[in-house]
Structure formats: C-alpha cells, structure tokens
Design a protein around this motif. Structure first.
Motif, PDB file in Angstrom:
ATOM      1  N   TYR A   1      35.265  46.941  50.784  1.00 20.08           N
ATOM      2  CA  TYR A   1      33.957  46.344  50.496  1.00 20.08           C
ATOM      3  C   TYR A   1      33.249  47.129  49.407  1.00 20.08           C
ATOM      4  N   MET A   2      32.683  46.393  48.425  1.00 18.62           N
ATOM      5  CA  MET A   2      31.965  47.041  47.325  1.00 18.62           C
ATOM      6  C   MET A   2      30.522  46.548  47.294  1.00 18.62           C
ATOM      7  N   GLY A   3      29.582  47.491  47.326  1.00 21.93           N
ATOM      8  CA  GLY A   3      28.181  47.113  47.220  1.00 21.93           C
ATOM      9  C   GLY A   3      27.535  46.846  48.556  1.00 21.93           C
ATOM     10  N   SER A   4      26.325  46.268  48.488  1.00 17.54           N
ATOM     11  CA  SER A   4      25.525  46.051  49.690  1.00 17.54           C
ATOM     12  C   SER A   4      25.575  44.614  50.186  1.00 17.54           C
ATOM     13  N   SER A   5      26.300  43.735  49.505  1.00 14.82           N
ATOM     14  CA  SER A   5      26.443  42.344  49.940  1.00 14.82           C
ATOM     15  C   SER A   5      27.687  41.752  49.308  1.00 14.82           C
ATOM     16  N   MET A   6      28.118  40.600  49.807  1.00 11.82           N
ATOM     17  CA  MET A   6      29.270  39.932  49.220  1.00 11.82           C
ATOM     18  C   MET A   6      28.958  39.417  47.818  1.00 11.82           C
ATOM     19  N   TYR A   7      27.677  39.254  47.500  1.00  8.39           N
ATOM     20  CA  TYR A   7      27.280  38.938  46.133  1.00  8.39           C
ATOM     21  C   TYR A   7      27.734  40.068  45.200  1.00  8.39           C
ATOM     22  N   HIS A   8      27.358  41.295  45.551  1.00  7.02           N
ATOM     23  CA  HIS A   8      27.780  42.458  44.770  1.00  7.02           C
ATOM     24  C   HIS A   8      29.304  42.545  44.730  1.00  7.02           C
ATOM     25  N   HIS A   9      29.924  42.300  45.865  1.00  9.70           N
ATOM     26  CA  HIS A   9      31.375  42.421  45.965  1.00  9.70           C
ATOM     27  C   HIS A   9      32.068  41.446  45.009  1.00  9.70           C
ATOM     28  N   GLY A  10      31.570  40.208  44.956  1.00  6.92           N
ATOM     29  CA  GLY A  10      32.192  39.209  44.088  1.00  6.92           C
ATOM     30  C   GLY A  10      32.113  39.577  42.615  1.00  6.92           C
ATOM     31  N   PHE A  11      30.927  40.001  42.169  1.00  7.50           N
ATOM     32  CA  PHE A  11      30.788  40.387  40.762  1.00  7.50           C
ATOM     33  C   PHE A  11      31.589  41.655  40.458  1.00  7.50           C
ATOM     34  N   ALA A  12      31.686  42.573  41.432  1.00 10.88           N
ATOM     35  CA  ALA A  12      32.482  43.780  41.225  1.00 10.88           C
ATOM     36  C   ALA A  12      33.963  43.429  41.068  1.00 10.88           C
ATOM     37  N   LEU A  13      34.454  42.493  41.878  1.00 11.84           N
ATOM     38  CA  LEU A  13      35.835  42.026  41.731  1.00 11.84           C
ATOM     39  C   LEU A  13      36.064  41.448  40.330  1.00 11.84           C
ATOM     40  N   LEU A  14      35.127  40.624  39.889  1.00 11.08           N
ATOM     41  CA  LEU A  14      35.248  39.998  38.578  1.00 11.08           C
ATOM     42  C   LEU A  14      35.311  41.045  37.466  1.00 11.08           C
ATOM     43  N   ALA A  15      34.411  42.016  37.508  1.00  9.23           N
ATOM     44  CA  ALA A  15      34.362  43.036  36.457  1.00  9.23           C
ATOM     45  C   ALA A  15      35.612  43.906  36.459  1.00  9.23           C
ATOM     46  N   LEU A  16      36.067  44.324  37.625  1.00  4.89           N
ATOM     47  CA  LEU A  16      37.270  45.149  37.680  1.00  4.89           C
ATOM     48  C   LEU A  16      38.495  44.376  37.198  1.00  4.89           C
ATOM     49  N   ALA A  17      38.556  43.079  37.530  1.00  5.10           N
ATOM     50  CA  ALA A  17      39.684  42.263  37.077  1.00  5.10           C
ATOM     51  C   ALA A  17      39.695  42.150  35.555  1.00  5.10           C
ATOM     52  N   GLU A  18      38.505  42.036  34.934  1.00  2.00           N
ATOM     53  CA  GLU A  18      38.440  41.938  33.483  1.00  2.00           C
ATOM     54  C   GLU A  18      38.744  43.281  32.819  1.00  2.00           C
ATOM     55  N   ALA A  19      38.465  44.379  33.535  1.00  2.00           N
ATOM     56  CA  ALA A  19      38.762  45.708  32.998  1.00  2.00           C
ATOM     57  C   ALA A  19      40.230  46.084  33.189  1.00  2.00           C
ATOM     58  N   TYR A  20      40.867  45.501  34.192  1.00  2.00           N
ATOM     59  CA  TYR A  20      42.234  45.861  34.539  1.00  2.00           C
ATOM     60  C   TYR A  20      43.174  45.517  33.383  1.00  2.00           C
ATOM     61  N   GLY A  21      43.932  46.484  32.936  1.00  2.00           N
ATOM     62  CA  GLY A  21      44.873  46.269  31.848  1.00  2.00           C
ATOM     63  C   GLY A  21      44.305  46.562  30.478  1.00  2.00           C
ATOM     64  N   SER A  22      42.976  46.560  30.349  1.00  2.00           N
ATOM     65  CA  SER A  22      42.382  46.866  29.045  1.00  2.00           C
ATOM     66  C   SER A  22      41.801  48.278  29.000  1.00  2.00           C
ATOM     67  N   VAL A  23      41.410  48.804  30.147  1.00  2.00           N
ATOM     68  CA  VAL A  23      40.869  50.161  30.227  1.00  2.00           C
ATOM     69  C   VAL A  23      42.008  51.136  30.512  1.00  2.00           C
ATOM     70  N   ASP A  24      42.161  52.126  29.664  1.00  2.00           N
ATOM     71  CA  ASP A  24      43.201  53.141  29.811  1.00  2.00           C
ATOM     72  C   ASP A  24      42.813  54.071  30.964  1.00  2.00           C
ATOM     73  N   GLU A  25      43.549  53.998  32.053  1.00  2.00           N
ATOM     74  CA  GLU A  25      43.166  54.754  33.248  1.00  2.00           C
ATOM     75  C   GLU A  25      43.453  56.243  33.110  1.00  2.00           C
ATOM     76  N   ASN A  26      44.365  56.617  32.239  1.00  2.00           N
ATOM     77  CA  ASN A  26      44.569  58.043  31.983  1.00  2.00           C
ATOM     78  C   ASN A  26      43.332  58.640  31.315  1.00  2.00           C
ATOM     79  N   GLN A  27      42.785  57.900  30.376  1.00  2.00           N
ATOM     80  CA  GLN A  27      41.567  58.359  29.721  1.00  2.00           C
ATOM     81  C   GLN A  27      40.372  58.261  30.657  1.00  2.00           C
ATOM     82  N   LEU A  28      40.359  57.218  31.490  1.00  2.00           N
ATOM     83  CA  LEU A  28      39.265  57.004  32.426  1.00  2.00           C
ATOM     84  C   LEU A  28      39.074  58.200  33.350  1.00  2.00           C
TER      85      LEU A  28
END
Length: 346
Positions: free
Chosen positions: A110-137
């Motif tokens: 669970y991410m955030g204080s509500s499923m609203y937060h959770h949904g947007f967090a899923l969306l943002a992480l999915a868009e970051a996945y594969g484009s953000v270099d996790e070694n650098q992160l």
C-alpha cells in the motif's frame, strides 16, 4: 581523401536528419510540433515544482500531501521530454521516485493514505519504470536501502487486486478494505494497473474485466456516469464521464456502447464547469485525445489560452486541490501535446 570526406558529410547529414527539429514556432517530439506557448508554460510550471519540492522529494504546499501528490509531480517531470537521468530535472525525478518508494508498506504494498494516492503512485512508478536508471537512482545507498521500481510495482499491483477482491462492487474506494466503490478512485487505480501492465507487470485480465464491468454498470445511456452507489445522483458528470471514456480507451474496450455514450458526452460537454476544474481537464485532455485527435486539437487550443491566463508569475496554478496538485494536473493536461508518457500514446 575526397571520397572519405564526402562519406563523412553524408553520414553527418544523416545523423542530423534523425535529431529532433527545433523551429521558431515549436519543437518537434515524436513527429508532433509543440508550440512555444506550451513549452514556455511547461518550463515555468516545472521550474516551480522543482523549487518547491522538499528535500525528501514530496510537495507540501497546500492540498493533501502524500504519494499521490508526489506521483502527479513526478508524472509532470517525466512528461517534459528531458532525460530523467541526465536532464535538467533528473535530481527532482530521483527524489520523487525515492519518496514514493519510501511510502510503500513493505508487506501490503500500500502506498499513501488512500487508494487514490495508491492509484496515482502506481501510474507514476509504471511510467518511470524502464526510463529511470536505478543504479544512478540509488547511487551511494547500501543494498539494503534500495527498492527496485519493478518490485514495488508488483507489490502495489498485488495490493490493488487484494483490495478489489474484498470489494463487493469490483472497484475501489478510499480505504483498501472498503466494501463499496466510486468511479473517481476506481479510475485512478485502474489507470495505475493499466500502466503497470503496459510496463510488463502481470495484471490478471479478471481484475481488469471486473472493474470495467463496474464502470459499465455506472454509465447511463446518455454517457453521464454516477459517482458511487448505483445509477442515481448524476449531477455534473464531465470528470467522471471523461475518466470512464479514458479507461475504456486504454483497456481497449471502444467496442462497448458505454464507450460510445461517454465519448459523445465528453464531446458535447467540453465547456461544462466542474467543481474541480484542474482534475476535470486532466482527464478531458486524455479522453478526448484518445477519442479524436482533431477534436482534441481544437479543444486544446482553448485550453492553452485558458491556462496562459491562469498561470501565475511564479509558474504555478492555484486551485482547490492545493498549489502542487493544481500545478501538476494543469501541466499534465498540457503534456498531451508532447505525447511522451507511454500512457498518453494512442
């Protein structure tokens, strides 16, 4: 030597032809010219977000802070076309990603204080996945302190599906343990799941089909969409109809009569006022773009003029959702012009 020089010139011209073109009118992204007005508004708005981001990576200048607010800021930064690892916003991107990951419960996902937060967090992480270099992160962090974006997405998807299984309506409401649902929260979570699936995370068809059935049941014949409960209490519906039209599009269910109804409703109510205009525009822009690029283009010109009038000198947008959220949502409505986020593709 002349032959070698000629070959080198041809090679250079070929490479230059592949580079994005820049003109006095606009900059081209993926074959789409973005006007100077849009680029200037985006630059000013993103500069505001960078200046007001906390050291820990979130935004807390009004509205409800949390994973969802951070996610909207992150999506805005990712939509700019700047390299998320080396571009001018890469530090802010890294801070936001790490902040969202830090909010996740390691057991429930669970991410955030509500499923609203959770949904947007899923969306943002999915868009970051594969484009953000996790070694650098995670540069300089111990292995124990690192959390993989893919791992967080899988855990977050599992959380959403577990919550849905316990929900009698097949959608989501604010609490992950809620037995009822509403179309606003359900739209946010479903968009997160669809983005995660697009990123390669396993999302069962059964889960998608069940929430689509929920949206079908909440849609009237004229395309108005109810908020919660059953088909009653419609009132102003532009936000909910746009959300529903969008999720039908992204889940590839344009064959549904309910999709046709919501698309017609969105087209016929483009100037309808909403109590949460920044939120409504965020979904209107995406729904209309998915439905008809020509109609979106005409509406988009009006949106640009409206937001030009509303943007403050510091680059922000004010609204009832707080300055950070209102700024991010306004920028994301404009970001359809760039068409860079995977979830914005047609």
């Amino acid at each position: 030597m002349r032959r070698q020089d000629s070959t080198a010139v041809r090679l250079l011209l070929f490479i230059l032809a592949l580079l994005p073109s820049v003109s006095c009118l606009g900059q081209t992204f993926e074959g789409n010219e973005v006007s100077r007005d849009v680029r200037e508004m985006m630059d000013r708005g993103l500069s505001f977000l960078v200046r007001t981001q906390s050291d820990s990576g979130d935004w807390n200048d009004g509205g409800e802070p949390g994973a969802g607010t951070t996610a909207l800021g992150l999506l805005s930064l990712l939509s700019s076309g700047e390299d998320p690892n080396f571009g001018k916003y890469h530090i802010a991107v890294g801070k936001a990603v790490r902040n969202i990951l830090a909010t996740q419960d390691s057991e429930s996902g669970y991410m955030g204080s509500s499923m609203y937060h959770h949904g947007f967090a899923l969306l943002a992480l999915a868009e970051a996945y594969g484009s953000v270099d996790e070694n650098q992160l995670w540069q300089g962090a111990s292995q124990a302190d690192r959390t993989g974006i893919g791992q967080a997405l899988e855990l977050g998807v599992r959380c959403a599906i577990t919550s849905q299984k316990n929900n009698t309506r097949g959608g989501w409401r604010y609490s992950p343990g809620a037995k009822d649902a509403d179309t606003s929260v359900s739209g946010a979570v479903l968009m997160g799941l669809l983005a995660a699936r697009n990123a390669g995370i396993e999302v069962p068809d059964e889960a998608i089909n069940r929430v689509i059935d929920y949206f079908i049941g909440m849609t009237s014949d004229d395309g108005a969409v109810a908020y919660a409960g059953g088909l009653d209490g419609f009132g102003e519906s532009i936000s909910r109809s746009a959300i529903t039209c969008l999720v039908f599009s992204i889940s590839r269910r344009k064959d549904l009569p309910q999709y046709q109804a919501t698309e017609k409703y969105v087209r016929n109510h483009l100037s309808q006022r909403s109590g949460w205009m920044e939120y409504a525009r965020y979904y209107q822009a995406q729904a209309l773009f998915q439905a008809d690029t020509a109609a979106w283009g005409e509406w988009n010109q009006g949106l640009i003029r409206t937001l030009q009038r509303q943007q403050n000198d510091d680059g922000s947008f004010r609204g009832d959702l707080g300055t950070a959220n209102s700024t991010s949502l306004s920028l994301l409505a404009l970001a359809v012009n760039y068409r860079l986020l995977p979830i914005y593709e047609r």
